[in-house]
Design a protein around this motif. Structure first.
Motif, mmCIF file in Angstrom:
data_model
loop_
_atom_site.group_PDB
_atom_site.id
_atom_site.type_symbol
_atom_site.label_atom_id
_atom_site.label_comp_id
_atom_site.label_asym_id
_atom_site.label_seq_id
_atom_site.Cartn_x
_atom_site.Cartn_y
_atom_site.Cartn_z
ATOM 1 N N LEU A 89 0.826 -1.201 0.000
ATOM 2 C CA LEU A 89 0.000 0.000 0.000
ATOM 3 C C LEU A 89 0.867 1.261 0.000
ATOM 4 O O LEU A 89 0.565 2.235 -0.698
ATOM 5 N N ILE A 90 1.956 1.234 0.743
ATOM 6 C CA ILE A 90 2.892 2.362 0.731
ATOM 7 C C ILE A 90 3.475 2.527 -0.665
ATOM 8 O O ILE A 90 3.568 3.641 -1.191
ATOM 9 N N ASP A 91 3.848 1.423 -1.287
ATOM 10 C CA ASP A 91 4.401 1.466 -2.637
ATOM 11 C C ASP A 91 3.392 2.018 -3.639
ATOM 12 O O ASP A 91 3.749 2.755 -4.555
ATOM 13 N N LEU A 92 2.130 1.695 -3.455
ATOM 14 C CA LEU A 92 1.088 2.151 -4.377
ATOM 15 C C LEU A 92 0.713 3.613 -4.148
ATOM 16 O O LEU A 92 0.682 4.412 -5.083
ATOM 17 N N GLU A 93 0.447 3.980 -2.912
ATOM 18 C CA GLU A 93 -0.089 5.307 -2.608
ATOM 19 C C GLU A 93 0.981 6.382 -2.417
ATOM 20 O O GLU A 93 0.751 7.538 -2.750
ATOM 21 N N LEU A 94 2.104 6.016 -1.833
ATOM 22 C CA LEU A 94 3.166 6.984 -1.547
ATOM 23 C C LEU A 94 4.505 6.461 -2.074
ATOM 24 O O LEU A 94 5.396 6.101 -1.299
ATOM 25 N N PRO A 95 4.674 6.417 -3.389
ATOM 26 C CA PRO A 95 5.898 5.818 -3.933
ATOM 27 C C PRO A 95 7.171 6.580 -3.570
ATOM 28 O O PRO A 95 8.262 6.003 -3.607
ATOM 29 N N GLN A 96 7.068 7.849 -3.192
ATOM 30 C CA GLN A 96 8.258 8.613 -2.817
ATOM 31 C C GLN A 96 8.732 8.293 -1.398
ATOM 32 O O GLN A 96 9.831 8.652 -1.024
ATOM 33 N N TRP A 97 7.899 7.621 -0.608
ATOM 34 C CA TRP A 97 8.258 7.230 0.754
ATOM 35 C C TRP A 97 8.761 5.801 0.759
ATOM 36 O O TRP A 97 8.267 4.951 0.033
ATOM 37 N N GLN A 98 9.751 5.528 1.607
ATOM 38 C CA GLN A 98 10.319 4.187 1.747
ATOM 39 C C GLN A 98 10.461 3.852 3.227
ATOM 40 O O GLN A 98 10.550 4.750 4.071
ATOM 41 N N VAL A 99 10.499 2.572 3.512
ATOM 42 C CA VAL A 99 10.716 2.145 4.899
ATOM 43 C C VAL A 99 12.166 2.426 5.252
ATOM 44 O O VAL A 99 13.083 1.997 4.563
ATOM 45 N N ARG A 100 12.357 3.197 6.291
ATOM 46 C CA ARG A 100 13.710 3.508 6.748
ATOM 47 C C ARG A 100 14.155 2.513 7.816
ATOM 48 O O ARG A 100 15.294 2.085 7.845
ATOM 49 N N ARG A 101 13.221 2.162 8.707
ATOM 50 C CA ARG A 101 13.604 1.272 9.803
ATOM 51 C C ARG A 101 12.369 0.546 10.322
ATOM 52 O O ARG A 101 11.298 1.122 10.474
ATOM 53 N N ILE A 102 12.534 -0.726 10.608
ATOM 54 C CA ILE A 102 11.537 -1.522 11.330
ATOM 55 C C ILE A 102 12.290 -2.211 12.456
ATOM 56 O O ILE A 102 13.279 -2.893 12.219
ATOM 57 N N SER A 135 10.595 7.276 5.313
ATOM 58 C CA SER A 135 11.422 8.403 4.953
ATOM 59 C C SER A 135 11.337 8.663 3.458
ATOM 60 O O SER A 135 11.089 7.747 2.671
ATOM 61 N N ARG A 136 11.538 9.890 3.076
ATOM 62 C CA ARG A 136 11.611 10.227 1.651
ATOM 63 C C ARG A 136 13.027 10.101 1.129
ATOM 64 O O ARG A 136 13.232 9.902 -0.063
ATOM 65 N N GLN A 137 14.004 10.259 2.001
ATOM 66 C CA GLN A 137 15.402 10.220 1.575
ATOM 67 C C GLN A 137 16.192 9.324 2.513
ATOM 68 O O GLN A 137 16.805 9.789 3.471
ATOM 69 N N ARG A 138 16.209 8.041 2.212
ATOM 70 C CA ARG A 138 16.897 7.076 3.071
ATOM 71 C C ARG A 138 18.404 7.228 3.019
ATOM 72 O O ARG A 138 19.113 6.766 3.904
ATOM 73 N N GLU A 139 18.920 7.857 1.981
ATOM 74 C CA GLU A 139 20.371 7.964 1.824
ATOM 75 C C GLU A 139 20.991 8.943 2.814
ATOM 76 O O GLU A 139 22.170 8.868 3.106
ATOM 77 N N LEU A 140 20.178 9.869 3.323
ATOM 78 C CA LEU A 140 20.682 10.829 4.303
ATOM 79 C C LEU A 140 20.916 10.146 5.638
ATOM 80 O O LEU A 140 20.234 9.181 5.980
ATOM 81 N N PRO A 141 21.853 10.664 6.416
ATOM 82 C CA PRO A 141 21.989 10.140 7.788
ATOM 83 C C PRO A 141 20.693 10.362 8.550
ATOM 84 O O PRO A 141 19.958 11.315 8.287
ATOM 85 N N GLU A 142 20.443 9.497 9.508
ATOM 86 C CA GLU A 142 19.170 9.553 10.233
ATOM 87 C C GLU A 142 18.963 10.886 10.941
ATOM 88 O O GLU A 142 17.848 11.390 11.022
ATOM 89 N N TRP A 143 20.013 11.510 11.406
ATOM 90 C CA TRP A 143 19.873 12.768 12.128
ATOM 91 C C TRP A 143 19.570 13.943 11.190
ATOM 92 O O TRP A 143 19.146 14.999 11.632
ATOM 93 N N ILE A 168 0.959 14.128 5.998
ATOM 94 C CA ILE A 168 1.989 15.129 5.731
ATOM 95 C C ILE A 168 2.120 15.397 4.238
ATOM 96 O O ILE A 168 2.316 16.538 3.814
ATOM 97 N N ALA A 169 1.991 14.358 3.426
ATOM 98 C CA ALA A 169 2.159 14.502 1.980
ATOM 99 C C ALA A 169 0.961 15.154 1.314
ATOM 100 O O ALA A 169 1.075 15.654 0.195
ATOM 101 N N ALA A 170 -0.194 15.164 1.982
ATOM 102 C CA ALA A 170 -1.396 15.749 1.379
ATOM 103 C C ALA A 170 -1.206 17.248 1.219
ATOM 104 O O ALA A 170 -0.727 17.922 2.130
ATOM 105 N N PRO A 171 -1.585 17.784 0.055
ATOM 106 C CA PRO A 171 -1.446 19.227 -0.130
ATOM 107 C C PRO A 171 -2.399 19.980 0.794
ATOM 108 O O PRO A 171 -3.570 19.634 0.911
ATOM 109 N N SER A 172 -1.855 20.950 1.466
ATOM 110 C CA SER A 172 -2.695 21.733 2.366
ATOM 111 C C SER A 172 -3.299 22.889 1.589
ATOM 112 O O SER A 172 -2.638 23.532 0.790
ATOM 113 N N SER A 173 -4.555 23.113 1.825
ATOM 114 C CA SER A 173 -5.222 24.225 1.159
ATOM 115 C C SER A 173 -5.072 25.447 2.044
ATOM 116 O O SER A 173 -5.736 25.591 3.067
ATOM 117 N N SER A 174 -4.159 26.309 1.670
ATOM 118 C CA SER A 174 -3.937 27.501 2.480
ATOM 119 C C SER A 174 -4.703 28.671 1.883
ATOM 120 O O SER A 174 -4.798 28.830 0.672
#
Length: 114
Positions: free
Chosen positions: A26-39, A51-59, A85-91
């Motif tokens: 479901l994550i792969d289908l709905e939020l392809p830019q997000w990946q599992v960083r840690r379980i 996480s969106r950017q797993r290559e970055l250090p965790e901090w 968080i990924a949903a566009p906010s209507s400001s």
């Protein structure tokens, strides 16, 4: 895989009660830019971080974390938070006022009508 294949895969996983795999699909289908960083499993609870950017250090990364006693529900909780968080906010040009007032809130009239 296309959208229909991914959807069919999720339906097959749900049909076979493969809840963890279905949550990850479901994550792969709905939020392809997000990946599992840690379980991780710690003291009776599963912790999942997306996480969106797993290559970055965790901090440096702004990951989304959730925890639950069930692994699939921990993943789904992180998915819901990432989707929020990924949903566009209507400001608008008018700021939004919180609907709840604290218990210590007292309205005060400060206009001088004299």
């Amino acid at each position: 895989m296309g959208q229909t294949e991914k959807t069919a895969r999720i339906e097959r996983l749900i049909g076979s009660a493969a809840w963890t795999d279905a949550a990850l699909a479901l994550i792969d289908l709905e939020l392809p830019q997000w990946q599992v960083r840690r379980i991780a499993y710690d003291e009776g609870e599963w912790h999942c971080a997306l996480s969106r950017q797993r290559e970055l250090p965790e901090w440096l990364d702004q990951s989304i974390g959730a925890h639950h006693a069930d692994l699939a529900l921990a993943i789904l909780s992180a998915f819901v938070e990432a989707q929020r968080i990924a949903a566009p906010s209507s400001s608008t040009s008018v700021p939004i006022v919180p609907r709840e007032a604290s218990a210590l809130y007292d309205p005060l009239l400060t206009d001088n009508f004299a």
